[in-house]
Write a protein that holds these residues in place. Structure first.
Motif, PDB file in Angstrom:
ATOM      1  N   SER A   1       9.311   4.191 -14.071  1.00 22.78           N
ATOM      2  CA  SER A   1      10.915   4.630 -13.416  1.00 22.78           C
ATOM      3  C   SER A   1      10.757   5.674 -12.399  1.00 22.78           C
ATOM      4  N   ARG A   2       9.824   5.858 -11.917  1.00 24.68           N
ATOM      5  CA  ARG A   2       8.814   7.129 -11.147  1.00 24.68           C
ATOM      6  C   ARG A   2       9.515   7.142 -10.406  1.00 24.68           C
ATOM      7  N   THR A   3      10.017   8.477  -9.897  1.00 25.42           N
ATOM      8  CA  THR A   3      10.463   8.331  -7.976  1.00 25.42           C
ATOM      9  C   THR A   3       9.740   9.268  -7.156  1.00 25.42           C
ATOM     10  N   CYS A   4       9.849   8.998  -5.828  1.00 23.24           N
ATOM     11  CA  CYS A   4       8.774   9.977  -5.084  1.00 23.24           C
ATOM     12  C   CYS A   4      10.189  10.180  -3.908  1.00 23.24           C
ATOM     13  N   ASP A   5       9.450  12.150  -3.822  1.00 21.53           N
ATOM     14  CA  ASP A   5      10.051  12.424  -2.980  1.00 21.53           C
ATOM     15  C   ASP A   5       9.900  12.419  -1.983  1.00 21.53           C
ATOM     16  N   ILE A   6      10.484  11.575  -0.515  1.00 25.52           N
ATOM     17  CA  ILE A   6      10.096  11.265   0.347  1.00 25.52           C
ATOM     18  C   ILE A   6      11.080  11.621   1.329  1.00 25.52           C
ATOM     19  N   THR A   7      11.150  11.889   2.901  1.00 28.42           N
ATOM     20  CA  THR A   7      11.781  12.569   3.901  1.00 28.42           C
ATOM     21  C   THR A   7      11.284  11.016   4.569  1.00 28.42           C
ATOM     22  N   VAL A   8      12.488  11.005   5.059  1.00 26.85           N
ATOM     23  CA  VAL A   8      12.448   9.534   6.393  1.00 26.85           C
ATOM     24  C   VAL A   8      12.761  10.183   7.991  1.00 26.85           C
ATOM     25  N   ILE A   9      12.347  10.432   8.688  1.00 29.16           N
ATOM     26  CA  ILE A   9      12.656  10.442  10.231  1.00 29.16           C
ATOM     27  C   ILE A   9      13.048   8.712  10.742  1.00 29.16           C
ATOM     28  N   LYS A  10      14.368   8.931  11.115  1.00 25.91           N
ATOM     29  CA  LYS A  10      14.752   7.541  11.603  1.00 25.91           C
ATOM     30  C   LYS A  10      14.635   7.171  12.649  1.00 25.91           C
ATOM     31  N   CYS A  11      14.224   6.116  13.336  1.00 30.35           N
ATOM     32  CA  CYS A  11      14.391   5.965  14.428  1.00 30.35           C
ATOM     33  C   CYS A  11      15.748   5.894  15.630  1.00 30.35           C
ATOM     34  N   ARG A  12      15.790   5.474  16.617  1.00 31.83           N
ATOM     35  CA  ARG A  12      16.875   6.269  17.507  1.00 31.83           C
ATOM     36  C   ARG A  12      16.824   4.456  18.210  1.00 31.83           C
TER      37      ARG A  12
ATOM     38  N   SER B   1       0.592  -1.631  -0.291  1.00 33.61           N
ATOM     39  CA  SER B   1       0.212  -0.353   0.096  1.00 33.61           C
ATOM     40  C   SER B   1       0.885   0.836   0.242  1.00 33.61           C
ATOM     41  N   MET B   2       2.250   1.266   0.563  1.00 31.46           N
ATOM     42  CA  MET B   2       2.409   1.893   1.266  1.00 31.46           C
ATOM     43  C   MET B   2       3.470   2.620  -0.640  1.00 31.46           C
ATOM     44  N   VAL B   3       3.782   1.829  -1.422  1.00 27.33           N
ATOM     45  CA  VAL B   3       4.521   1.332  -2.586  1.00 27.33           C
ATOM     46  C   VAL B   3       3.319   1.958  -3.756  1.00 27.33           C
ATOM     47  N   ARG B   4       2.617   1.798  -3.490  1.00 27.69           N
ATOM     48  CA  ARG B   4       1.259   2.261  -4.521  1.00 27.69           C
ATOM     49  C   ARG B   4       0.992   3.877  -3.684  1.00 27.69           C
ATOM     50  N   LEU B   5       1.448   4.420  -3.097  1.00 28.61           N
ATOM     51  CA  LEU B   5       0.862   5.823  -2.810  1.00 28.61           C
ATOM     52  C   LEU B   5       1.979   6.339  -2.689  1.00 28.61           C
ATOM     53  N   MET B   6       3.427   5.796  -2.693  1.00 27.15           N
ATOM     54  CA  MET B   6       4.544   6.443  -3.543  1.00 27.15           C
ATOM     55  C   MET B   6       4.520   6.726  -5.422  1.00 27.15           C
ATOM     56  N   ASP B   7       3.860   5.965  -5.564  1.00 27.89           N
ATOM     57  CA  ASP B   7       3.841   5.612  -7.249  1.00 27.89           C
ATOM     58  C   ASP B   7       2.485   7.363  -7.432  1.00 27.89           C
ATOM     59  N   ALA B   8       1.605   6.716  -6.754  1.00 28.14           N
ATOM     60  CA  ALA B   8       0.507   7.991  -6.672  1.00 28.14           C
ATOM     61  C   ALA B   8       1.417   9.226  -6.635  1.00 28.14           C
ATOM     62  N   CYS B   9       1.800   9.794  -5.650  1.00 27.77           N
ATOM     63  CA  CYS B   9       2.779  10.807  -4.993  1.00 27.77           C
ATOM     64  C   CYS B   9       3.366  11.096  -6.241  1.00 27.77           C
ATOM     65  N   ALA B  10       4.107  10.121  -6.874  1.00 23.20           N
ATOM     66  CA  ALA B  10       5.494  10.698  -7.570  1.00 23.20           C
ATOM     67  C   ALA B  10       4.420  11.151  -9.179  1.00 23.20           C
TER      68      ALA B  10
ATOM     69  N   MET C   1      14.427  -5.290   6.132  1.00 29.32           N
ATOM     70  CA  MET C   1      14.118  -3.946   5.880  1.00 29.32           C
ATOM     71  C   MET C   1      13.383  -2.787   6.778  1.00 29.32           C
ATOM     72  N   THR C   2      13.236  -1.640   7.552  1.00 24.41           N
ATOM     73  CA  THR C   2      12.084  -0.676   7.611  1.00 24.41           C
ATOM     74  C   THR C   2      11.143  -0.391   6.515  1.00 24.41           C
ATOM     75  N   LEU C   3      10.468   0.009   7.007  1.00 25.26           N
ATOM     76  CA  LEU C   3       9.685   0.749   5.472  1.00 25.26           C
ATOM     77  C   LEU C   3      10.391   1.954   5.274  1.00 25.26           C
ATOM     78  N   GLY C   4      10.999   2.873   5.821  1.00 22.12           N
ATOM     79  CA  GLY C   4      11.597   4.135   5.710  1.00 22.12           C
ATOM     80  C   GLY C   4      13.200   3.524   4.455  1.00 22.12           C
ATOM     81  N   GLU C   5      13.527   2.093   5.146  1.00 15.41           N
ATOM     82  CA  GLU C   5      14.595   1.324   4.111  1.00 15.41           C
ATOM     83  C   GLU C   5      14.217   0.879   2.385  1.00 15.41           C
ATOM     84  N   LEU C   6      13.020   0.556   2.839  1.00 10.36           N
ATOM     85  CA  LEU C   6      12.747  -0.279   1.226  1.00 10.36           C
ATOM     86  C   LEU C   6      12.189   0.591   0.800  1.00 10.36           C
ATOM     87  N   ALA C   7      10.899   2.312   1.005  1.00 11.06           N
ATOM     88  CA  ALA C   7      10.937   2.931   0.085  1.00 11.06           C
ATOM     89  C   ALA C   7      12.239   3.732  -0.623  1.00 11.06           C
ATOM     90  N   GLY C   8      13.556   3.547   0.143  1.00  7.60           N
ATOM     91  CA  GLY C   8      14.627   4.174  -0.758  1.00  7.60           C
ATOM     92  C   GLY C   8      15.055   3.290  -1.539  1.00  7.60           C
TER      93      GLY C   8
END
Length: 388
Positions: free
Chosen positions: A210-221, A140-149, A192-199
């Motif tokens: 070959s679209r790319t999505c503008d993502i920012t990841v707030i990493k876990c500490r 679902s996240m990847v499909r949303l990435m595509d829609a955002c791209a 992988m985490t979702l942040g890593e997988l999105a990258g």
């Protein structure tokens, strides 16, 4: 001199112990990192009941901080996480806040409409995944990435640990078996985490055209891939505890057979059985329950195996373990009637069924995908955000 060395060793030991016990701080808890990115923006969120910030939901936290949340995208099992697997979910409104909920699991493409994408400027992703190719939240996240791209929208991922993030196992998906339970060319357990997988989705150009999505990841500490993270909230109705989450990579294959894996019992994904299995003392009867309204073998007494007594260490050592499926296959003696087409969608390749029918062992089959594991671990390396 000895006294100085002893003191130094004690200090190092104390610091090491502190490092081992430091609490993981998930992305959603780091408000100072991401609230400034949302100020004066129209915000949509992709989340469900797992999107907790302490004892509050992310939605409530954002609204408390005067963030303009205009829409919620909900995954499989719905925003409150109580719907059956694969159940069609209508779009609605969150009763507590009045924010519109737009279901991604409404029987359509799983991708939001262009009209929906016009409603917001930035999409915040905060959801607890379990790190498996057939778990649908990442798809679902990847499909949303595509829609955002496509719509030139930004995505902000508030990362959460992967409870199965300490290893990689299983064959890489043969993309001819791409489906809702297998969306990317990754192993069953990708680690992988979702942040890593999105990258990785961006870096490997896995989005259409070959679209790319503008993502920012707030990493876990305080998280590494060897952190055995205990989920504070069950991620879906039939993964009620960590034992189910650890066994899920091995028992989910029963979804592609007539064998019950415990849906409709108190031990989903932790038992397996069938009315016609012989030679077992353990038995259970699947019932209609919330989150499992019509489970396989409903109201039928099943004989089989209870895996819930296995230690976590035993499960981790085996990784993806086909011995349970092989055991049921040989016991029932159904030949081709044992496997359904869904089996290939779950396992992601065609040789596993063939090898089971040929009488091969779980270890022999596992050896077949070791090159995939090595290849993927190398391929994913540039996208890891956390130490292996």
């Amino acid at each position: 001199m000895k006294k100085v060395l002893l003191i130094a060793l004690l200090i190092c030991s104390t610091l090491f112990c502190q490092a081992q016990t430091e609490r993981v701080i998930v992305g959603a808890e780091q408000l100072n990192e991401y609230l400034p990115l949302l100020k004066d923006k129209r915000v949509a969120i992709f989340s469900n009941h797992t999107g907790m910030v302490g004892d509050k939901h992310l939605l409530d936290v954002l609204l408390e901080h005067k963030i303009n949340v205009v829409a919620i995208f909900s995954p499989e099992h719905g925003f409150r996480g109580d719907a059956d697997a694969g159940e069609h979910i209508s779009s609605s409104v969150d009763k507590k806040t009045g924010v519109p909920i737009l279901s991604l699991y409404n029987g359509k493409s799983g991708k939001p409409s262009k009209e929906s994408m016009k409603k917001f400027d930035i999409l915040v992703v905060d959801i607890q995944d379990v790190g498996l190719r057939f778990y649908t939240y990442y798809a679902s996240m990847v499909r949303l990435m595509d829609a955002c791209a496509e719509s030139n929208r930004k995505m902000l991922i508030l990362d959460r640990p992967n409870p199965n993030g300490h290893y990689v196992d299983g064959p890489i998906l043969n993309m001819k078996y791409k489906s809702g339970v297998g969306w990317l060319p990754i192993p069953i357990v990708h680690g992988m985490t979702l942040g890593e997988l999105a990258g990785m989705v961006n870096g490997e150009h896995w989005l259409p055209a070959s679209r790319t999505c503008d993502i920012t990841v707030i990493k876990c500490r305080n998280y590494t891939h060897q952190t055995m993270y205990q989920l504070p909230v069950p991620p879906s109705p039939n993964l009620p505890n960590m034992k189910a989450i650890y066994l899920y990579p091995s028992t989910c294959f029963f979804e592609g057979t007539p064998v019950s894996l415990g849906r409709g019992t108190s031990l989903p994904f932790q038992v397996y059985g069938h009315p016609n299995m012989k030679g077992y003392n353990y038995s259970f009867t699947p019932r209609s329950l919330p989150g499992a309204k019509n489970p396989p073998q409903l109201n039928r007494l099943c004989y089989g195996v209870n895996l819930s007594g296995l230690s976590d260490e035993e499960i981790w050592k085996k990784g993806v373990d086909l011995s349970y499926v092989i055991d049921a296959y040989r016991n029932l003696n159904l030949n081709d009637h044992f496997f359904r087409p869904f089996f290939e969608l779950l396992v992601g390749t065609d040789y596993v069924r063939k090898m089971i029918k040929e009488g091969k062992s779980a270890d022999e089959i596992k050896a077949m995908w070791q090159e995939d594991v090595v290849k993927f671990k190398k391929q994913r390396q540039p996208y890891l955000l956390y130490q292996e």
